[in-house]
Design a protein around this motif. Structure first.
Motif, mmCIF file in Angstrom:
data_model
loop_
_atom_site.group_PDB
_atom_site.id
_atom_site.type_symbol
_atom_site.label_atom_id
_atom_site.label_comp_id
_atom_site.label_asym_id
_atom_site.label_seq_id
_atom_site.Cartn_x
_atom_site.Cartn_y
_atom_site.Cartn_z
ATOM 1 N N PHE A 38 16.740 34.969 3.477
ATOM 2 C CA PHE A 38 16.298 36.119 4.266
ATOM 3 C C PHE A 38 16.383 37.395 3.425
ATOM 4 O O PHE A 38 15.460 38.222 3.439
ATOM 5 N N ILE A 39 17.458 37.548 2.688
ATOM 6 C CA ILE A 39 17.618 38.724 1.823
ATOM 7 C C ILE A 39 16.549 38.742 0.733
ATOM 8 O O ILE A 39 15.957 39.790 0.432
ATOM 9 N N VAL A 40 16.284 37.565 0.151
ATOM 10 C CA VAL A 40 15.230 37.463 -0.872
ATOM 11 C C VAL A 40 13.886 37.869 -0.280
ATOM 12 O O VAL A 40 13.116 38.640 -0.884
ATOM 13 N N GLY A 41 13.571 37.353 0.929
ATOM 14 C CA GLY A 41 12.330 37.716 1.589
ATOM 15 C C GLY A 41 12.259 39.199 1.907
ATOM 16 O O GLY A 41 11.192 39.820 1.794
ATOM 17 N N PHE A 42 13.386 39.779 2.277
ATOM 18 C CA PHE A 42 13.435 41.212 2.588
ATOM 19 C C PHE A 42 13.135 42.045 1.347
ATOM 20 O O PHE A 42 12.468 43.076 1.426
ATOM 21 N N ILE A 43 13.618 41.576 0.201
ATOM 22 C CA ILE A 43 13.397 42.304 -1.048
ATOM 23 C C ILE A 43 11.918 42.292 -1.434
ATOM 24 O O ILE A 43 11.367 43.300 -1.890
ATOM 25 N N PHE A 44 11.265 41.144 -1.218
ATOM 26 C CA PHE A 44 9.868 40.985 -1.635
ATOM 27 C C PHE A 44 8.882 41.122 -0.475
ATOM 28 O O PHE A 44 7.754 40.616 -0.549
ATOM 29 N N VAL A 45 9.277 41.789 0.593
ATOM 30 C CA VAL A 45 8.439 41.862 1.775
ATOM 31 C C VAL A 45 7.106 42.565 1.497
ATOM 32 O O VAL A 45 6.072 42.200 2.066
ATOM 33 N N GLU A 46 7.090 43.557 0.612
ATOM 34 C CA GLU A 46 5.844 44.261 0.305
ATOM 35 C C GLU A 46 4.839 43.332 -0.376
ATOM 36 O O GLU A 46 3.643 43.374 -0.085
ATOM 37 N N ASP A 47 5.332 42.492 -1.294
ATOM 38 C CA ASP A 47 4.447 41.535 -1.962
ATOM 39 C C ASP A 47 3.912 40.506 -0.968
ATOM 40 O O ASP A 47 2.741 40.119 -1.031
ATOM 41 N N ILE A 48 4.772 40.037 -0.070
ATOM 42 C CA ILE A 48 4.355 39.059 0.932
ATOM 43 C C ILE A 48 3.317 39.664 1.867
ATOM 44 O O ILE A 48 2.295 39.039 2.190
ATOM 45 N N TYR A 49 3.571 40.897 2.285
ATOM 46 C CA TYR A 49 2.626 41.587 3.164
ATOM 47 C C TYR A 49 1.270 41.763 2.470
ATOM 48 O O TYR A 49 0.212 41.545 3.079
ATOM 49 N N SER A 50 1.299 42.137 1.195
ATOM 50 C CA SER A 50 0.050 42.322 0.443
ATOM 51 C C SER A 50 -0.722 41.016 0.329
ATOM 52 O O SER A 50 -1.964 41.004 0.369
ATOM 53 N N PHE A 51 0.001 39.894 0.176
ATOM 54 C CA PHE A 51 -0.651 38.589 0.080
ATOM 55 C C PHE A 51 -1.439 38.283 1.352
ATOM 56 O O PHE A 51 -2.590 37.830 1.291
#
Length: 255
Positions: A38-51
């Motif tokens: 969850f913390i890892v996903g929180f850190i990269f949330v902008e990249d995931i959202y952009s995808f």
């Protein structure tokens, strides 16, 4: 109560407490991994959202600060769920391992990587259906009549509502193989209840797609194919299990 009976009851209580303690420890391990992912996903949330954002030709709107928080938690939660699946699967396998035969242990352990890959495959399939079929169909209904505006909250809730059921349903062949290995179900049972399974899968297809017959058919057909694959895989596992049982019986007769 005799002394022997009391000793037996005490042993049973100790075994129950031991199993509950082990289950608690395995749940804690799973929870720790969930938090890490969850913390890892929180850190990269902008990249995931952009995808996710790059595949739609729309501007997503935020109408309240809580939606920004929601998108962070939902994206991080999705990463945590995906990453925790192998861990949870292994912990469940390790918990029930003492009650399995050596063949069942080896067979069921091999399911864990496949479980993860099928879940990812279901997400990808659901995402393709959403982006290539469902969204274009819904937007085509507009035909220039309305000013289309999607909020982040509504868009991603709709996206998850479509993709997550596919991810879960793609596990169906593996689940049937596992239950067949354990002797819980048989291929005959799956075949006899085929019509009920079809009905349930069609209902699921109707629930996760817009009210268009063609789209519902496009979604329902892969689900039905998945069920037929499940029956086929169950037969393979069942035959192997029968051959091993026969070989075991023959060895015992020889000895």
């Amino acid at each position: 109560m005799t002394e022997d009976q009391q000793q037996v009851n005490n042993d049973k209580d100790m075994n129950l407490v031991g199993h509950l303690s082990e289950l608690r420890n395995r749940l804690i391990i799973t929870a720790v991994f969930f938090i890490v992912f969850f913390i890892v996903g929180f850190i990269f949330v902008e990249d995931i959202y952009s995808f996710f954002r790059k595949d739609i030709d729309l501007e997503l709107t935020v109408i309240s600060p809580t939606e920004i928080i929601w998108i962070y938690f939902s994206m991080a939660g999705l990463v945590a769920i995906i990453g925790t699946i192998p861990v949870l699967s292994y912990e469940i396998w390790a918990f029930i391992k003492p009650g399995l035969t050596p063949y069942e242990r080896k067979a069921s352990l091999s399911y864990i990587p496949a479980l993860f890959l099928l879940f990812i495959g279901g997400l990808v399939f659901g995402y393709i259906v959403f982006v290539k079929l469902i969204m274009p169909f819904l937007l085509s209904l507009n035909d220039g009549m309305f000013n289309v505006m999607f909020t982040v909250d509504r868009y991603f809730k709709f996206l998850l509502r479509v993709t997550l059921p596919f991810a879960l349903l793609f596990e169906l062949p593996l689940i049937t193989m596992f239950l067949t290995t354990l002797g819980v179900i048989t291929p005959d049972f799956l075949s006899k209840n085929r019509k009920y399974a079809y009905f349930i899968l069609i209902v699921i297809g109707v629930l996760i797609t817009p009210p268009d017959f063609v789209l519902q058919l496009v979604v329902a057909i892969p689900l039905i194919i998945l069920y037929e694959i499940s029956i086929y895989m169950s037969r393979i596992v069942y035959r192997k299990k029968l051959r091993k049982n026969e070989a075991f019986m023959q060895e015992n007769n020889i000895s």
